[in-house]
Write an enzyme that holds these catalytic residues in place. Structure first.
Site, PDB file in Angstrom:
ATOM      1  CG  HIS B  66       6.949  -5.640  -7.827  1.00 49.42           C
ATOM      2  ND1 HIS B  66       8.088  -5.940  -7.126  1.00 49.42           N
ATOM      3  CD2 HIS B  66       6.115  -5.033  -6.942  1.00 49.42           C
ATOM      4  CE1 HIS B  66       7.957  -5.534  -5.870  1.00 49.42           C
ATOM      5  NE2 HIS B  66       6.772  -4.971  -5.741  1.00 49.42           N
ATOM      6  CG  HIS B  68       1.818  -3.015  -4.719  1.00 47.08           C
ATOM      7  ND1 HIS B  68       2.023  -3.962  -3.763  1.00 47.08           N
ATOM      8  CD2 HIS B  68       3.054  -2.630  -5.125  1.00 47.08           C
ATOM      9  CE1 HIS B  68       3.321  -4.143  -3.574  1.00 47.08           C
ATOM     10  NE2 HIS B  68       3.968  -3.340  -4.394  1.00 47.08           N
ATOM     11  CG  LEU B  69      -3.439  -5.074  -9.414  1.00 46.87           C
ATOM     12  CD1 LEU B  69      -3.964  -6.251 -10.225  1.00 46.87           C
ATOM     13  CD2 LEU B  69      -3.503  -3.794 -10.243  1.00 46.87           C
ATOM     14  NE  ARG B  70      -1.830   0.025  -2.929  1.00 43.87           N
ATOM     15  CZ  ARG B  70      -0.593  -0.129  -2.478  1.00 43.87           C
ATOM     16  NH1 ARG B  70      -0.230  -1.235  -1.854  1.00 43.87           N
ATOM     17  NH2 ARG B  70       0.300   0.822  -2.648  1.00 43.87           N
ATOM     18  CG  ASP B 324       7.104  -1.286  -6.207  1.00 42.99           C
ATOM     19  OD1 ASP B 324       6.080  -1.854  -5.779  1.00 42.99           O
ATOM     20  OD2 ASP B 324       7.960  -0.783  -5.454  1.00 42.99           O
ATOM     21  CG  HIS B 328      -0.315   4.981  -1.496  1.00 45.80           C
ATOM     22  ND1 HIS B 328      -0.708   4.055  -0.566  1.00 45.80           N
ATOM     23  CD2 HIS B 328       0.965   4.684  -1.813  1.00 45.80           C
ATOM     24  CE1 HIS B 328       0.302   3.230  -0.317  1.00 45.80           C
ATOM     25  NE2 HIS B 328       1.329   3.585  -1.064  1.00 45.80           N
ATOM     26  N   GLY B 343       5.327   4.664  -2.132  1.00 39.32           N
ATOM     27  CA  GLY B 343       4.785   4.143  -3.385  1.00 39.32           C
ATOM     28  C   GLY B 343       4.490   5.202  -4.421  1.00 39.32           C
TER      29      GLY B 343
END
Lengths: 340, 457
Positions: B66, B68-70, B324, B328, B343
């Site tokens: 899990h 987030h590579l955006r 996770d 940002h 995040g």
């Protein structure tokens, strides 16, 4: 430093002694000591004397700049700060979110940095988000920040004026029973008042719908972590019982949208259970005072006859607010040694 | 002469896939593990590079289910290139990219784009997770078979859970023949409302809207009932409450196909951290409060929750740790707590955080490595079981770490573009020394020591 160096006002009071604490910001009362609160209240007493004069002007803050930065509607708080600054001869600049760069999407932080760059001394901020004043305090190093209300969190100058008002009428705050009635969950005034009254030794009882109390205060289970308020207050949802022997009864504003959000069955039932009325006030101590931070919904959280009756100190609260804010502006701008 | 060979000597080899935990050597050649165990000198090829692994732990590379590579869409927050470097530095050799990109991963073209980008830019293996519903909007199922055929390893609508119970039921049924789990971020919207942190004492103090634990627990209970009714394959993303653990425990006891993950921050930090004093509680909030780097979804909760999650992880009720990782840009966090993005940037601190549990004897080293390797591999299924093994013949995805090295988190040194972590300035104990992907060194710290190349006597 004393105000007595002025020409027009040879002396106003000796109450500014002792030397103010080196505080830079006023964000909430949670980091005030009892001694510091006492000092502010004493200083405010001197300021109130100035407000009673024919010529309400002292040059204490001449050459200092105060910006009021309001992202929420306000009548009494904004005008109160403006008057406080002007009586002390500060240059007060009012800015509201509408008509400012905030409408063009400028962030709060950038607005704060911009105002700081203009060389102001103090920013008084009101914002709908909890912690907005903390954000400025964290990132702005050359100005003092005064929180004039942040979201649901705190309204420390309101609490100080409430303390002043009670002390003015009843003397020592220690041992008094203060009942705060209404939507505590969403009330920044209640949070700051709890800190203030508890630090001064008063007993604080909260009353209102269980749905509008902070959840951690409604549970007695040992496994639930409790907020710092848990050790400072009692909660009794039965107002008739809570109000027994109260010295001070404070009604909080009930926002009508709480009914739509399901917190209340109806305004009618709220009135029946929690309106501060003459009948209920009979149960309080003789001479008990009724307060309200404003703006009032007369006929909802407070009956018309109470709002304008002999026990109400609501207008005194407003008057005292100017004196308390003068004391804070003076202490922060001069006392905290921002010049050094 | 096999010059691409590398020997890691005298390391503590922890390989949960074979219940192995002992000091030995690992030989890497042609991108694969050639041998693991005690190696005689005659088995070491001439010219082989030799790493002194004394005092270090060698384990299969970590797998993150899990993160987030955006990319595509939010390259100002993170890219596959930067995220993969962060992964390598954190010991991860496989990442599963969540689909809340723009456009979201709800069709094969986006999957292909990510895999193509990964081939060009990534140091580590990038797997992708496809949407459950078109556009993550929760109205119609995405073309799940097309997504499965193009290589996604699971389905999730990520931060927007599948709110509609019937749609979730249908997704579990429809995906039965695809053999892939549905990973749901369980938060009942009507309970979480506008919440920005855990309901509880700090939320009350700071006047922030709280998210009750029941927001998570009611949806987990719902999804477990749906998994039971359909026989579907449910993976519960990032547990955060004490009450969630027994729900998963009982579902497993009933033999349901339910797995669960937990994040390092939910195991090591509490809602007290929102006060901005690195977990120290205070009754005077002051200017440090409202530390937006602590804003994460699900939120940081109380110590009781943390303790229950650690116990659940140690017991194996919770199958794995997932980061996770949610990087940002600065602007998204330099705002009020209410406005701040949810995040935490986790990849580079995950190991150091988890080792706190090992050092404090709440989790064994073997269990920790299991939850970072075999645990997630089990969730991914048979196809990926080799990723979590040091078995000779498998790809040499290896992490070598020093469990005792103390270091201070300095986000200026992060490889991730996301500097958003409440751990900034805190001390962690345990750090990656080197990471290998298919035998290549994709990260090495200054602490990596090469000895003289091996010369046969």
């Amino acid at each position: 430093m004393s105000l007595s160096r002025t020409i027009e006002t040879p002396e106003i009071s000796g109450a500014l002694e002792p030397e103010p604490a080196p505080r830079k910001h006023v964000l909430d009362l949670d980091d005030f000591s009892r001694e510091e609160i006492t000092e502010v209240l004493e200083s405010a007493r001197g300021m109130k004397e100035v407000l009673g004069r024919d010529i309400k002007k002292v040059p204490a803050l001449r050459g200092k700049v105060v910006v009021t930065l309001f992202y929420e509607a306000s009548t009494r708080t904004r005008i109160s700060f403006e008057e406080a600054g002007k009586v002390l001869s500060a240059d007060v600049i009012n800015m509201s979110a509408s008509g400012s760069s905030a409408e063009k999407g400028e962030s709060l932080l950038n607005t704060g940095l911009t105002i700081q760059a203009m060389g102001v001394d103090t920013i008084v901020i009101r914002h709908p988000h909890s912690g907005a004043s903390h954000l400025l305090a964290k990132h702005l190093d050359r100005v003092s920040i005064i929180n004039a209300g942040d979201g649901l969190h705190a309204h420390p100058t309101q609490a100080l004026l409430d303390l002043y008002t009670v002390q003015d009428k009843l003397g020592d705050l220690g041992g008094l029973k203060v009942v705060i009635v209404g939507d505590v969950l969403h009330s920044r005034v209640a949070r700051s008042d709890i800190w203030g009254f508890a630090k001064m030794g008063a007993k604080v009882v909260l009353s209102g719908p269980a749905t509008l109390m902070p959840p951690d205060l409604m549970r007695s289970s040992g496994s639930i972590a409790r907020s710092p308020f848990a050790s400072l207050v009692e909660v009794d949802t039965d107002l008739d019982r809570a109000i027994e022997g109260a010295d001070v009864v404070m009604a909080l504003r009930l926002q009508q949208e709480r009914q739509n959000a399901g917190f209340l069955p109806s305004i009618r039932e709220y009135i029946r259970r929690w309106q501060v009325t003459d009948a209920r006030l009979e149960r309080a101590r003789l001479g008990a005072m009724v307060m309200h931070p404003g703006p009032m919904n007369e006929g909802i959280e407070i009956s018309n006859s109470i709002a304008h009756g002999g026990s109400s100190v609501i207008e005194d609260q407003v008057t005292n607010g100017v004196a308390v804010r003068m004391a804070l502006l003076y202490q922060l701008t001069i006392g905290a040694g921002l010049e050094s | 002469m096999e010059t691409d060979s590398i020997l890691i000597r005298h390391a503590r080899i922890v390989d949960p896939s074979r219940q192995l935990d002992r000091v030995g050597d690992i030989l890497i050649g042609s991108g694969e593990i050639t041998a693991a165990g005690r190696l005689g000198p005659d088995r070491i090829p001439n010219g082989c590079r030799v790493i002194d692994g004394t005092g270090l732990v060698a384990s299969p590379g970590f797998i993150d289910l899990h993160c987030h590579l955006r990319e595509p869409g939010f390259e100002y927050k993170e890219t596959i290139a930067a995220g993969s470097k962060a992964a390598a530095k954190g010991g991860f050799t496989t990442l599963c990219a969540m689909p809340n990109t723009d456009p979201p991963i709800d069709n094969a073209a986006v999957v292909d784009f990510i895999h193509q980008k990964a081939r060009q830019d990534s140091l580590v293996r990038i797997l992708s997770i496809g949407c459950v519903t078109k556009g993550r909007k929760g109205h119609e199922l995405a073309e799940m078979e097309e997504l499965a055929s193009s290589g996604v390893v699971a389905f999730s609508d990520d931060g927007d859970p599948v709110y509609d119970a019937n749609l979730m039921r249908l997704a579990l049924i429809y995906s039965l023949d695809l053999g892939l789990p549905i990973s749901n971020h369980c938060q009942e919207r009507s309970l979480s409302c506008n919440g920005v942190m855990a309901e509880g004492p700090v939320a009350t103090h700071l006047g922030l809207d709280g998210i009750p634990a029941a927001a998570e627990e009611t949806m987990i209970a719902r999804d477990i009932a749906l998994a039971e009714a359909t026989g579907g394959r449910l993976h519960v993303a990032h547990l955060s409450t004490a009450g969630s653990v027994p729900l998963v425990r009982e579902a497993k006891a009933r033999g349901l196909s339910v797995t669960a993950e937990v994040c390092p921050h939910h195991l090591t930090t509490t809602d007290q951290w929102v006060l901005g004093r690195k977990g120290e509680s205070t009754t005077a909030a002051g200017g440090l409060a409202y530390d937006t780097s602590t804003k994460v979804y699900p939120p940081l909760r109380g110590q009781r929750d943390v303790d229950a999650l650690i116990q659940g992880l140690a017991d194996g009720v919770i199958d794995c740790v997932a980061t996770d990782h949610a990087p940002h840009d600065l602007t998204s966090k330099q705002v009020t707590y209410q406005e701040a993005a949810f995040g935490i940037s986790v990849l580079e601190t995950a190991l150091g955080s988890l080792l706190q549990l090992v050092h404090s004897k709440k989790l064994s080293m073997g269990a920790m490595v299991d939850r970072l390797t075999t645990g997630p591999a089990r969730v991914l299924g048979e196809t990926y079981s080799d990723l979590a093994s040091l078995q000779p013949g498998t790809a040499a995805d290896i992490v070598l770490f020093d469990p005792e090295q103390e270091w201070t988190v300095d986000t200026a040194e992060f490889e991730s573009k996301g500097r958003n972590t409440p751990l900034e300035g805190t001390m962690l104990k345990g750090r990656v020394v080197a990471t290998f992907a298919s035998g290549n060194i994709i990260y090495q710290s200054a602490g990596l020591i090469f000895e003289e190349p091996h010369v046969k006597a």
